[in-house]
Design an enzyme around this catalytic site. Sequence first.
Site, PDB file in Angstrom:
ATOM      1  N   ASP A   1      12.328  -1.399  -0.972  1.00 14.72           N
ATOM      2  CA  ASP A   1      12.861  -0.210  -1.641  1.00 14.72           C
ATOM      3  C   ASP A   1      13.733   0.677  -0.745  1.00 14.72           C
ATOM      4  O   ASP A   1      13.363   0.980   0.392  1.00 14.72           O
ATOM      5  CB  ASP A   1      11.715   0.677  -2.140  1.00 14.72           C
ATOM      6  CG  ASP A   1      10.760  -0.043  -3.063  1.00 14.72           C
ATOM      7  OD1 ASP A   1      10.950  -1.241  -3.305  1.00 14.72           O
ATOM      8  OD2 ASP A   1       9.804   0.605  -3.522  1.00 14.72           O
TER       9      ASP A   1
ATOM     10  N   PHE B   1       4.947   4.339   2.911  1.00 12.49           N
ATOM     11  CA  PHE B   1       5.582   3.855   1.701  1.00 12.49           C
ATOM     12  C   PHE B   1       6.781   4.735   1.331  1.00 12.49           C
ATOM     13  O   PHE B   1       7.142   5.667   2.044  1.00 12.49           O
ATOM     14  CB  PHE B   1       4.570   3.793   0.561  1.00 12.49           C
ATOM     15  CG  PHE B   1       3.688   2.557   0.576  1.00 12.49           C
ATOM     16  CD1 PHE B   1       3.541   1.781   1.705  1.00 12.49           C
ATOM     17  CD2 PHE B   1       2.979   2.185  -0.560  1.00 12.49           C
ATOM     18  CE1 PHE B   1       2.738   0.645   1.723  1.00 12.49           C
ATOM     19  CE2 PHE B   1       2.158   1.058  -0.559  1.00 12.49           C
ATOM     20  CZ  PHE B   1       2.036   0.289   0.577  1.00 12.49           C
ATOM     21  N   SER B   2       7.367   4.463   0.173  1.00 16.28           N
ATOM     22  CA  SER B   2       8.663   5.028  -0.213  1.00 16.28           C
ATOM     23  C   SER B   2       8.645   6.549  -0.312  1.00 16.28           C
ATOM     24  O   SER B   2       7.604   7.177  -0.509  1.00 16.28           O
ATOM     25  CB  SER B   2       9.109   4.435  -1.546  1.00 16.28           C
ATOM     26  OG  SER B   2       9.407   3.073  -1.408  1.00 16.28           O
TER      27      SER B   2
ATOM     28  N   ARG C   1       2.443   7.752  -5.647  1.00 13.15           N
ATOM     29  CA  ARG C   1       3.386   7.417  -4.579  1.00 13.15           C
ATOM     30  C   ARG C   1       4.840   7.702  -4.967  1.00 13.15           C
ATOM     31  O   ARG C   1       5.146   8.157  -6.048  1.00 13.15           O
ATOM     32  CB  ARG C   1       3.251   5.948  -4.210  1.00 13.15           C
ATOM     33  CG  ARG C   1       3.400   4.944  -5.361  1.00 13.15           C
ATOM     34  CD  ARG C   1       3.121   3.533  -4.870  1.00 13.15           C
ATOM     35  NE  ARG C   1       3.130   2.524  -5.912  1.00 13.15           N
ATOM     36  CZ  ARG C   1       2.063   2.154  -6.624  1.00 13.15           C
ATOM     37  NH1 ARG C   1       0.891   2.737  -6.390  1.00 13.15           N
ATOM     38  NH2 ARG C   1       2.154   1.214  -7.550  1.00 13.15           N
TER      39      ARG C   1
END
Length: 515
Positions: free
Chosen positions: A39, A98-99, A167
Amino acid sequence: MTSQELRKAREYEAVNVPLVPEQERPAFHVTAGIGWMNDPNGFSVYRGEYHLFYQYYPYSTHWGLMHWGHMKSKDFIKWERLPVALAPDREYDRDGCFSGGAAELPDGRQLLIYTGVRKESGKDGEEKQFQTQCLAIGDGVNYEKYESNPVISEKDIPDGGSIVDFRDPKIWREPDGSYRVVTVNKMQDGGAVLLYKSPDGFSWEFDKMIDKSRGQYGEMWECPDYFILDGQRVLIVSPLEPKIPDPRFPNGHGVLCLTGHDDLKTGDFVRESVQAIDKGFNFYAPQTMETPDGRRVMIAWMRKWSDVGHEPTSGFFSGEMILPRELSIKDGKLIQNPVRELENYRTAPVVYQNILIENEISLDGIHGGAMDLILRVKSHEDKIDKINKIYKYFQVCVEKDGAYKIIVQYRPERDLIYIKREIDCKFENEMKRESRDASLSGVREIPVSRGDDQNSGEIKLRMIIDRYSIELFVNDGEQAASILLYAPDFADSITFEADGGKVLLDVEKYDLAVL
């Protein structure tokens, strides 16, 4: 202060990235320096340059412990690699960074917000990923994690939400100087987008739920984006494995654009339409940004989780991004086109007009591995009956002389484009061992609008070709499709074919030289 984990990743990059032959990479699509990419993150303007971070695992071409890779550009086409920005090195992100997103602070620093992941055993004894939202602050190269992380945690989730599926924060600054973040969460009745607000980017509180899947578009959403475009409110989400009984929406990991407006009394998002953004095989987790000149530009991972395992033959890197696209809204429909900066890299034009296509032909000068190819197709007039006899189909075939090929076929009587990804059987059997896909071959259908003259068979196709990929834009961006195919014996031939009638074809071809 640079942690041991971050220092290790930067040292690994410094040694190994120079070993990757440039001829193994696409000419102008973003790839990881080394290892795995998925991503896009933190797609934004900082100090007058475009910054792109991305989910990154430098040590393997397979998904692993997520870091943040980093690049910057002055024009979306030529990118400069920067050192790894984030590594999982704190208790709250020990199992992955994470993103997330990025914004510029009033004092000139860059603020990153990302999802910190830690694995723990739940009450049922099963190991789960607990996810919270965290900050890092830096100067465009080096970043320090905020001492009060996490800044959005389980205490900030509304009733019915999940700390496990929580998230992908996307941040922006409002005109009054305050900040907003959208995240995704798996509520009791499906995926939802949550909005948070902050006066300064550091202290956050829950504001409201923007929208949810309503049991129609996937059980869980990922990678939200929320903005105003041409007077309409736009929400973008990436559903996980939706099963949508509607041919307009490809099943699997698709991406949806929800358009609507803000209710004048409540300020709530009112959904008006839902459309698939990309009709190809390989598109997921987009992020957008606003440029200084007011354009809304989108980038996305040119993969889907279902085709992981289909990698470049070199084994140096895995994953690439789409060419950034300019977005607009026309008659309620999302329009996408390559960023205009691409035209600055056009060279060696080849132009044909009114080429008669009856069977399969190739054209001198129409070949290569990196090009901008524009086709205008219409039916040939029958000079006896003085009518345009509509043809059965027109198609263009890329990599015609290789083991793999991609066919784009237009059938005017059905108002459909078919994209076929074909692969020689022996190569397909090899790929099956590695890929989650049952087959790398496949077909996508794209509905297109027909012009005023029902018998003209007119259509405009623009194909951005870059060694391993084709990005197709139909009728000046009314539809888009991303197609990835890592061919072990790359072939640069292109053919054109018509059946069931004659076609007149105009061609513009430009080589794309990005040095």
